[in-house]
Design an enzyme around this catalytic site. Sequence first.
Site, PDB file in Angstrom:
ATOM      1  N   LYS A  66       0.817  -1.226   0.000  1.00  0.00           N
ATOM      2  CA  LYS A  66       0.000   0.000   0.000  1.00  0.00           C
ATOM      3  C   LYS A  66       0.853   1.279   0.000  1.00  0.00           C
ATOM      4  O   LYS A  66       0.449   2.287  -0.575  1.00  0.00           O
ATOM      5  CB  LYS A  66      -0.942   0.015   1.208  1.00  0.00           C
ATOM      6  CG  LYS A  66      -2.083  -0.994   1.118  1.00  0.00           C
ATOM      7  CD  LYS A  66      -3.030  -0.845   2.313  1.00  0.00           C
ATOM      8  CE  LYS A  66      -4.004  -1.988   2.397  1.00  0.00           C
ATOM      9  NZ  LYS A  66      -4.941  -1.870   3.520  1.00  0.00           N
ATOM     10  N   GLY A 126      -2.177   0.021  17.670  1.00  0.00           N
ATOM     11  CA  GLY A 126      -1.405  -0.314  16.475  1.00  0.00           C
ATOM     12  C   GLY A 126      -1.038   0.928  15.695  1.00  0.00           C
ATOM     13  O   GLY A 126      -1.691   1.979  15.838  1.00  0.00           O
TER      14      GLY A 126
HETATM   15  P1  NAP Z   1       0.193  -3.794   9.510  1.00  0.00           P
HETATM   16  O1  NAP Z   1       0.454  -2.633   8.620  1.00  0.00           O
HETATM   17  O2  NAP Z   1       1.051  -4.999   9.458  1.00  0.00           O
HETATM   18  O3  NAP Z   1       0.193  -3.206  11.018  1.00  0.00           O
HETATM   19  C1  NAP Z   1      -0.091  -3.998  12.119  1.00  0.00           C
HETATM   20  C2  NAP Z   1       0.122  -3.214  13.412  1.00  0.00           C
HETATM   21  O4  NAP Z   1      -0.249  -4.064  14.486  1.00  0.00           O
HETATM   22  C3  NAP Z   1       1.535  -2.753  13.685  1.00  0.00           C
HETATM   23  O5  NAP Z   1       1.464  -1.535  14.359  1.00  0.00           O
HETATM   24  C4  NAP Z   1       2.080  -3.844  14.610  1.00  0.00           C
HETATM   25  O6  NAP Z   1       3.018  -3.386  15.539  1.00  0.00           O
HETATM   26  C5  NAP Z   1       0.834  -4.169  15.415  1.00  0.00           C
HETATM   27  N1  NAP Z   1       0.848  -5.538  15.933  1.00  0.00           N
HETATM   28  C6  NAP Z   1       1.043  -6.679  15.252  1.00  0.00           C
HETATM   29  N2  NAP Z   1       0.894  -7.735  16.079  1.00  0.00           N
HETATM   30  C7  NAP Z   1       0.629  -7.229  17.316  1.00  0.00           C
HETATM   31  C8  NAP Z   1       0.411  -7.807  18.597  1.00  0.00           C
HETATM   32  N3  NAP Z   1       0.430  -9.124  18.769  1.00  0.00           N
HETATM   33  N4  NAP Z   1       0.154  -6.979  19.645  1.00  0.00           N
HETATM   34  C9  NAP Z   1       0.124  -5.635  19.465  1.00  0.00           C
HETATM   35  N5  NAP Z   1       0.362  -5.031  18.276  1.00  0.00           N
HETATM   36  C10 NAP Z   1       0.595  -5.820  17.222  1.00  0.00           C
HETATM   37  O7  NAP Z   1      -1.295  -4.329   9.290  1.00  0.00           O
HETATM   38  P2  NAP Z   1      -2.578  -3.462   8.875  1.00  0.00           P
HETATM   39  O8  NAP Z   1      -2.718  -3.450   7.393  1.00  0.00           O
HETATM   40  O9  NAP Z   1      -2.534  -2.187   9.599  1.00  0.00           O
HETATM   41  O10 NAP Z   1      -3.758  -4.411   9.415  1.00  0.00           O
HETATM   42  C11 NAP Z   1      -4.018  -4.547  10.783  1.00  0.00           C
HETATM   43  C12 NAP Z   1      -5.305  -5.356  10.999  1.00  0.00           C
HETATM   44  O11 NAP Z   1      -6.413  -4.647  10.448  1.00  0.00           O
HETATM   45  C13 NAP Z   1      -5.291  -6.727  10.295  1.00  0.00           C
HETATM   46  O12 NAP Z   1      -5.938  -7.656  11.131  1.00  0.00           O
HETATM   47  C14 NAP Z   1      -6.123  -6.499   9.042  1.00  0.00           C
HETATM   48  O13 NAP Z   1      -6.776  -7.686   8.607  1.00  0.00           O
HETATM   49  C15 NAP Z   1      -7.138  -5.481   9.576  1.00  0.00           C
HETATM   50  N6  NAP Z   1      -7.694  -4.649   8.480  1.00  0.00           N
HETATM   51  C16 NAP Z   1      -9.027  -4.687   8.293  1.00  0.00           C
HETATM   52  C17 NAP Z   1      -9.603  -3.893   7.307  1.00  0.00           C
HETATM   53  C18 NAP Z   1     -11.092  -3.937   7.103  1.00  0.00           C
HETATM   54  O14 NAP Z   1     -11.545  -3.493   6.047  1.00  0.00           O
HETATM   55  N7  NAP Z   1     -11.852  -4.431   8.046  1.00  0.00           N
HETATM   56  C19 NAP Z   1      -8.800  -3.051   6.524  1.00  0.00           C
HETATM   57  C20 NAP Z   1      -7.421  -3.029   6.754  1.00  0.00           C
HETATM   58  C21 NAP Z   1      -6.880  -3.856   7.749  1.00  0.00           C
HETATM   59  P3  NAP Z   1       4.563  -3.543  15.355  1.00  0.00           P
HETATM   60  O15 NAP Z   1       4.938  -2.458  14.378  1.00  0.00           O
HETATM   61  O16 NAP Z   1       5.057  -3.312  16.748  1.00  0.00           O
HETATM   62  O17 NAP Z   1       4.809  -4.925  14.845  1.00  0.00           O
END
Ligand code: NAP
Length: 275
Positions: A66, A126
């Site tokens: 992205k 996050g």
């Molecule tokens: P991402 O860019 O990989 O970011 C994930 C974030 O979560 C990072 O800040 C990471 O922290 C943190 N994290 C990961 N594992 C963790 C844990 N066990 N405890 C605490 N913090 C943790 O992912 P993303 O694209 O933002 O997506 C995040 C979530 O949102 C996913 O589950 C995705 O499926 C969901 N999502 C849903 C939609 C929707 O339309 N509903 C849209 C987008 C995303 P670190 O940097 O410290 O690793």
Amino acid sequence: MNDLFGLLGRKLGHSLSKYIHNEVFNLLGKDAFYHLFEIEPDSIDKVLIGLTAIGAVGVNITIPYKCDVVKYMDIISKEATDIGAVNTIKFENGKMIGFNTDYFGFKMLLEKYKIGYYGKNITILGNGGAADSVLQFFIDNNCKKINIVTRNLHEAKLKYKSKDVIICKYSELDEIKNTDIIVNCTPCGMYPNINDSPVPLEVFKNYQTAIDLIYNPTETLFLKYAKEQGLKSVNGLFMLVAQAIAAEEIWNNIKIEEEIINKIYESVLYNQQVG
Ligand code: NAP
């Protein structure tokens, strides 16, 4: 040839996007094809050039591309510029136009569930891509105080230095009082790790509403805790459908009726529950 659409990402085995967009095409009576493109990290630019050349209409972009695709856009929308990430590209007259429909999907989720946001105090868990869209939406809508909770304080402070937000660690969460909405923007609790929650039960006593962007499972441990503490609690499935609808509206230059959005949401929900 049918209009070509698709999703560009690294691992797409569990993606619901093809199902959602095919439902949209059926309900709109459109002859179109939505393909899942699993792309290696060093070839995203070549794939975009190829899609432009063959006359694709639009694509979605997912993890981990992205942010990477931003530099290849000829034009970029305001919300995508502010967020620094593109999840939807429209190909038009040989040019690529970038948007961020996670931003609009989140807005539609709040509106569907009648979650008020003007002047509210917010906590975002996050600091990844999804958190950035959620944060920008709250900034643009005059939320009062926004806390970002992270495992990596130093990195987050650098990343958000130009934004009016409070960055804190999970161990400081209990000091955040009088807050309205807590949003889980981490993958913590997502299938198969369904016994995990980013925060413990007692955190929820400080909030009125809990939103989990995760949609598989439909009720995460985070949302179970929230319900137990009497909060209004909402998962991310409607946001997923709504961001796809927003992309369809951009690609086809149309407005899609709420009735169609709700039909697709019900169909995805059913599919998710029986699948
Ligand atoms: P991402 O860019 O990989 O970011 C994930 C974030 O979560 C990072 O800040 C990471 O922290 C943190 N994290 C990961 N594992 C963790 C844990 N066990 N405890 C605490 N913090 C943790 O992912 P993303 O694209 O933002 O997506 C995040 C979530 O949102 C996913 O589950 C995705 O499926 C969901 N999502 C849903 C939609 C929707 O339309 N509903 C849209 C987008 C995303 P670190 O940097 O410290 O690793």
